[in-house]
Scaffold this active site. Sequence first.
Site, PDB file in Angstrom:
ATOM      1  N   LEU A  20       0.782  -1.242   0.000  1.00 35.06           N
ATOM      2  CA  LEU A  20       0.000   0.000   0.000  1.00 35.06           C
ATOM      3  C   LEU A  20       0.811   1.288   0.000  1.00 35.06           C
ATOM      4  O   LEU A  20       0.227   2.355  -0.063  1.00 35.06           O
ATOM      5  CB  LEU A  20      -0.942   0.002   1.220  1.00 35.06           C
ATOM      6  CG  LEU A  20      -1.946  -1.148   1.286  1.00 35.06           C
ATOM      7  CD1 LEU A  20      -2.762  -1.069   2.574  1.00 35.06           C
ATOM      8  CD2 LEU A  20      -2.869  -1.119   0.077  1.00 35.06           C
ATOM      9  N   ASN A 100       5.714   6.244  13.883  1.00 34.28           N
ATOM     10  CA  ASN A 100       4.839   7.154  13.151  1.00 34.28           C
ATOM     11  C   ASN A 100       3.597   7.545  13.949  1.00 34.28           C
ATOM     12  O   ASN A 100       2.674   8.157  13.404  1.00 34.28           O
ATOM     13  CB  ASN A 100       4.406   6.532  11.821  1.00 34.28           C
ATOM     14  CG  ASN A 100       5.572   6.104  10.966  1.00 34.28           C
ATOM     15  OD1 ASN A 100       5.724   4.931  10.661  1.00 34.28           O
ATOM     16  ND2 ASN A 100       6.412   7.035  10.584  1.00 34.28           N
ATOM     17  N   GLU A 161       4.438  12.721   9.754  1.00 35.94           N
ATOM     18  CA  GLU A 161       4.612  11.278   9.983  1.00 35.94           C
ATOM     19  C   GLU A 161       5.300  11.002  11.315  1.00 35.94           C
ATOM     20  O   GLU A 161       5.848   9.919  11.543  1.00 35.94           O
ATOM     21  CB  GLU A 161       5.354  10.650   8.792  1.00 35.94           C
ATOM     22  CG  GLU A 161       4.654  10.912   7.459  1.00 35.94           C
ATOM     23  CD  GLU A 161       3.904   9.724   6.853  1.00 35.94           C
ATOM     24  OE1 GLU A 161       4.267   8.577   7.115  1.00 35.94           O
ATOM     25  OE2 GLU A 161       2.929   9.959   6.090  1.00 35.94           O
ATOM     26  N   HIS A 229      11.038   7.766   5.021  1.00 35.43           N
ATOM     27  CA  HIS A 229      11.132   8.497   6.290  1.00 35.43           C
ATOM     28  C   HIS A 229      12.616   8.734   6.570  1.00 35.43           C
ATOM     29  O   HIS A 229      13.461   7.901   6.210  1.00 35.43           O
ATOM     30  CB  HIS A 229      10.552   7.681   7.456  1.00 35.43           C
ATOM     31  CG  HIS A 229       9.069   7.515   7.429  1.00 35.43           C
ATOM     32  ND1 HIS A 229       8.443   6.316   7.703  1.00 35.43           N
ATOM     33  CD2 HIS A 229       8.077   8.402   7.197  1.00 35.43           C
ATOM     34  CE1 HIS A 229       7.133   6.472   7.626  1.00 35.43           C
ATOM     35  NE2 HIS A 229       6.881   7.720   7.313  1.00 35.43           N
ATOM     36  N   ASN A 340       7.519  -5.258   5.039  1.00 33.85           N
ATOM     37  CA  ASN A 340       6.624  -4.138   4.760  1.00 33.85           C
ATOM     38  C   ASN A 340       7.355  -2.811   4.957  1.00 33.85           C
ATOM     39  O   ASN A 340       6.722  -1.748   5.072  1.00 33.85           O
ATOM     40  CB  ASN A 340       5.392  -4.192   5.677  1.00 33.85           C
ATOM     41  CG  ASN A 340       4.125  -4.547   4.908  1.00 33.85           C
ATOM     42  OD1 ASN A 340       4.063  -4.363   3.697  1.00 33.85           O
ATOM     43  ND2 ASN A 340       3.123  -5.041   5.622  1.00 33.85           N
ATOM     44  N   CYS A 346      11.360   1.595  13.403  1.00 32.87           N
ATOM     45  CA  CYS A 346       9.977   1.938  13.019  1.00 32.87           C
ATOM     46  C   CYS A 346       8.987   1.419  14.050  1.00 32.87           C
ATOM     47  O   CYS A 346       7.922   1.984  14.244  1.00 32.87           O
ATOM     48  CB  CYS A 346       9.599   1.301  11.687  1.00 32.87           C
ATOM     49  SG  CYS A 346      10.607   1.778  10.306  1.00 32.87           S
TER      50      CYS A 346
END
Length: 417
Positions: A20, A100, A161, A229, A340, A346
């Site tokens: 996505l 995030n 973000e 990012h 992903n 993250c």
Amino acid sequence: MLTEINFDGIIGPSHNYAGLSPGNLAATKNRGLVSHPRAAALQGIAKMRANIALGLRQGILLPHARPDHRWLDSLATQFAEAPPHLQAQALSASAMWAANAATVSPAPDASDGRCHLTIANLLTMPHRSHEWPETLAQLRLAFPGDGFAVHAPVPAPFGDEGAANHMRLTPAHDRPGVEIFVYGVSGGPYPARQHREASAAVARRHRLNPARTLFVQQSEAAIAAGAFHNDVVAVANERVLFAHEQAFADSQAFYDALRGTLPEVEIVEVPADRVSLEDAIASYLFNAQLVTLPDGGMALILPGEARETPSVWQWLQEMVAGNGPIRHLEVVDVRQSMANGGGPACLRLRVVADPATIDSRFLVDNARLDAIAQVVEAHWPDAIAQDEIADPALIARVETARRALLEMLEIVELTYS
Ligand code: SUG
């Protein structure tokens, strides 16, 4: 006492590979693969245990209610009837990437002496744009009391973000620091997700000292190479900045400004002729957790992919053998999340605060992680193939799994599904 606590997003039962996020090369490359939510969540739990074993404080954030029926309602549809792209967007487990969730400014940096958190709006990617209401509810619960100010997201159209584009450098976690907001202007074929206007608004809300706040442009080359990012090409901890040579649009100007504000800063820059931007991004070298150990030394908590990338591992070996500030490498396996585009950094949101002021249900030790792992073992799906994401039996399983976790943790205020 003010301490750094890493809050990891527990990887949710709907974890899947729908591809996505354009510009996130791992996610788009792995689109359509069969995911393994149970293994994914257990990998995340094992990473938390590795942090605890290093003597670090650990917290959790919870998987969001998926599918997000409230979001689908607002689009005047329901999961069973929604077109496939909306089904995938409503089901994504992307809230696992807690970096995030919000931008965090610890109390010593704010003129009002409070710890400020601004929830990220994540508006660039549709599947992430509906995370914020539940993130806001969770963080308001986890960080109660006057010592914290939990702010709603900055409004559209300014993309934000969260901590993934924010770094803090300081002589010590509990002392005033320099906060660095990294924004994108252009990403070549890919979107620049962090807008300067959003970062500026966050800095004002957090009552930061303008003389100790820097706004730095991410390099277009980095975004175009897949660094969607800043935390894919740079990480900071206390007085150390660890970054790739091509992370910033004008590194020299940034480093000069930083040294002028924080003379004790140590900049560890990895040259492009030792580790290419491509290798850095494929291995997630910089998506490591750079942490201060109880004895004062620093460790880098890296994904296994860093060890498997020869240029990266060679460079790391030389670095730890030298006289630099980073003395210890800890390798963790978070492959399911990595596929992903989400590495060790993250998966966590760093908060510097007194643990006694935090809702204790969001803090974990090994015993509590055992209990979480039991719920995961019992309820998380073993595998999700893309052609079954609309299957009502899978959806029922995903919803039951999250409810079981919330009940075990006694955080039932957050049960929406
Ligand atoms: O926003 N992946 C996330 C990865 C976020 C990584 N976070 C940090 N760098 N801090 C993203 O691109 C892919 C989900 C999917 O395709 O189903 C995704 O959203």
